[in-house]
Design a protein around this motif. Structure first.
Motif, PDB file in Angstrom:
ATOM      1  N   SER A 185       5.516 -31.178 -27.469  1.00 21.78           N
ATOM      2  CA  SER A 185       4.502 -30.531 -28.310  1.00 21.78           C
ATOM      3  C   SER A 185       3.149 -30.443 -27.614  1.00 21.78           C
ATOM      4  CB  SER A 185       4.352 -31.284 -29.630  1.00 21.78           C
ATOM      5  OG  SER A 185       3.974 -32.635 -29.399  1.00 21.78           O
ATOM      6  N   ASP A 186       2.941 -31.264 -26.562  1.00 21.09           N
ATOM      7  CA  ASP A 186       1.679 -31.253 -25.812  1.00 21.09           C
ATOM      8  C   ASP A 186       1.738 -30.382 -24.565  1.00 21.09           C
ATOM      9  OD1 ASP A 186       0.356 -32.896 -27.572  1.00 21.09           O
ATOM     10  OD2 ASP A 186       0.763 -34.737 -26.458  1.00 21.09           O
ATOM     11  N   TRP A 187       2.928 -29.901 -24.183  1.00 22.07           N
ATOM     12  CA  TRP A 187       3.038 -29.083 -22.975  1.00 22.07           C
ATOM     13  C   TRP A 187       2.272 -27.778 -23.152  1.00 22.07           C
ATOM     14  CZ3 TRP A 187       9.083 -29.175 -22.102  1.00 22.07           C
ATOM     15  CH2 TRP A 187       9.478 -30.468 -21.721  1.00 22.07           C
ATOM     16  N   ILE A 188       1.668 -27.311 -22.085  1.00 24.21           N
ATOM     17  CA  ILE A 188       1.038 -26.004 -22.117  1.00 24.21           C
ATOM     18  C   ILE A 188       2.127 -24.925 -22.137  1.00 24.21           C
ATOM     19  CG2 ILE A 188      -1.094 -26.782 -21.024  1.00 24.21           C
ATOM     20  CD1 ILE A 188      -0.062 -25.657 -18.373  1.00 24.21           C
ATOM     21  N   ILE A 193       7.820 -22.421 -21.550  1.00 22.06           N
ATOM     22  CA  ILE A 193       8.630 -21.239 -21.238  1.00 22.06           C
ATOM     23  C   ILE A 193       9.523 -21.503 -20.029  1.00 22.06           C
ATOM     24  CG2 ILE A 193       8.509 -18.839 -20.463  1.00 22.06           C
ATOM     25  CD1 ILE A 193       5.869 -18.638 -22.092  1.00 22.06           C
ATOM     26  N   PHE A 194       8.958 -22.131 -19.010  1.00 22.39           N
ATOM     27  CA  PHE A 194       9.715 -22.426 -17.796  1.00 22.39           C
ATOM     28  C   PHE A 194      10.872 -23.384 -18.086  1.00 22.39           C
ATOM     29  CE2 PHE A 194      10.393 -25.169 -14.063  1.00 22.39           C
ATOM     30  CZ  PHE A 194      10.700 -24.227 -13.095  1.00 22.39           C
ATOM     31  N   LEU A 198      15.537 -23.175 -17.913  1.00 28.56           N
ATOM     32  CA  LEU A 198      16.330 -23.906 -16.925  1.00 28.56           C
ATOM     33  C   LEU A 198      17.795 -24.108 -17.310  1.00 28.56           C
ATOM     34  CD1 LEU A 198      13.667 -26.513 -15.722  1.00 28.56           C
ATOM     35  CD2 LEU A 198      14.314 -24.324 -14.670  1.00 28.56           C
ATOM     36  N   PRO A 199      18.134 -24.426 -18.572  1.00 30.24           N
ATOM     37  CA  PRO A 199      19.562 -24.576 -18.894  1.00 30.24           C
ATOM     38  C   PRO A 199      20.385 -23.318 -18.603  1.00 30.24           C
ATOM     39  CG  PRO A 199      18.218 -25.551 -20.615  1.00 30.24           C
ATOM     40  CD  PRO A 199      17.273 -24.811 -19.707  1.00 30.24           C
ATOM     41  N   ARG A 292       2.858 -20.458 -10.140  1.00 27.81           N
ATOM     42  CA  ARG A 292       2.331 -19.112 -10.407  1.00 27.81           C
ATOM     43  C   ARG A 292       2.099 -18.896 -11.904  1.00 27.81           C
ATOM     44  NH1 ARG A 292       6.114 -17.856  -6.276  1.00 27.81           N
ATOM     45  NH2 ARG A 292       7.702 -17.286  -7.823  1.00 27.81           N
ATOM     46  N   ALA A 293       3.024 -19.393 -12.716  1.00 25.27           N
ATOM     47  CA  ALA A 293       2.894 -19.223 -14.158  1.00 25.27           C
ATOM     48  C   ALA A 293       1.713 -20.023 -14.712  1.00 25.27           C
ATOM     49  CB  ALA A 293       4.187 -19.643 -14.849  1.00 25.27           C
ATOM     50  N   VAL A 294       1.555 -21.251 -14.246  1.00 28.53           N
ATOM     51  CA  VAL A 294       0.453 -22.092 -14.713  1.00 28.53           C
ATOM     52  C   VAL A 294      -0.889 -21.520 -14.265  1.00 28.53           C
ATOM     53  CG1 VAL A 294      -0.626 -24.365 -14.483  1.00 28.53           C
ATOM     54  CG2 VAL A 294       1.847 -24.193 -14.847  1.00 28.53           C
TER      55      VAL A 294
END
Length: 297
Positions: A185-188, A193-194, A198-199, A292-294
């Protein structure tokens, strides 16, 4: 080949001496983990509650490193100020990584960075790094800038010797695992999205809460590990001198890349010993994709 023979052929005298002292001391730390797992009343300079094994391992490694006469200073996340020595190499260490996992019997570790100048300093000043893994095996994974090599402790009569276990370790080209710290819940947003992607790429979540243990998964199977930028901790949690720069140095020698979301971890010029940053490490293509995304957010 044992560790002593390897160091004689592949390391300068000062780094060889420091590494030998760590190899001897980590056996004592390993043997004391079951008996010194209780909490102490104190906290370390970063505000983490200390366990008896944190203080024990810190004191043991500090004394051993200074006794070699090769350390200019020993800095630790468990000490407010570095201890001065008479040598030329600055040593930064996390003496016991993951001590909060003692009760669950997860792998633990110790991380060491060898710098050729006084701290604080960027990871470009690293001339070597190693980490110890305390698990089903006791291992030392090291690099002096020419590949990544692993040694395993083998009982030799009443003592242990470290024998070569793997030479020139490289990250597999096909990544299989990922592990991200902090609350989801704290992830930017770019991290969420990244990770969600991955799965579908055939990757599996592997996260044990010990940096060394989680990175071992990445080194063995390919992938990415991160304690990312969080809404509540924009500068992340992991410390540059003691954890991320030494591990980034090793990871680079294994063919990978480590980033703070803006650029190479090794390029950061810290102003303080306790400085932290977001951290992404593993296969270069994965880390650069997330970088790149960040950076674009």
């Amino acid at each position: 080949m044992n560790l002593e023979e390897f160091l004689r052929l592949n390391a300068p005298e000062d780094l060889a001496s420091l590494t030998t002292s760590i190899s001897t001391t980590c056996v004592d730390v390993w043997g004391n983990i079951p008996f010194k797992s209780g909490l102490l009343a104190g906290v370390n300079p970063s505000g983490d509650t200390q366990k008896a094994i944190d203080v024990f391992s810190n004191d043991l490694f500090t004394d051993a490193l200074l006794t070699t006469g090769q350390a200019a200073e020993v800095a630790s996340e468990e000490m407010a100020q570095p201890m001065s020595g008479k040598g030329k190499v600055s040593v930064a260490m996390d003496p016991l990584d993951g001590s909060s996992n003692v009760e669950t019997n997860n792998p633990l570790g110790s991380i060491f960075g060898f710098y050729d100048r006084r701290l604080p300093s960027s990871g470009r000043s690293l001339v070597g790094a190693l980490y110890v893994t305390y698990g089903g095996m006791l291992t030392i994974t090291l690099s002096f800038g020419k590949g990544v090599h692993r040694f395993v402790a083998v009982r030799d009569g009443p003592k242990f010797t470290f024998q070569l276990h793997a030479l020139d370790l490289k990250l597999p080209h096909k990544p299989e695992v990922y592990g991200f710290g902090g609350l989801r819940s704290d992830w930017i947003a770019p991290v969420k999205i990244f990770v969600d992607s991955l799965p579908s790429r055939g990757m599996r979540n592997r996260y044990c809460g010990t940096f060394v243990g989680d990175y071992n998964q990445v080194l063995a199977r390919g992938g990415i590990f991160s304690y990312p930028q969080l809404a509540t901790k924009p500068m992340g949690k992991l410390r540059l001198h003691y954890e991320t720069a030494p591990m980034a140095f090793i990871n680079k020698q294994a063919g990978g890349y480590a980033s703070d979301g803006r650029g190479d971890i090794l390029d950061i010029e810290p102003r303080e010993l306790e400085e932290t940053s977001p951290f992404y490490i593993g296969n270069s293509d994965l880390v650069r994709e997330l970088e790149r995304a960040v950076a674009a957010e």
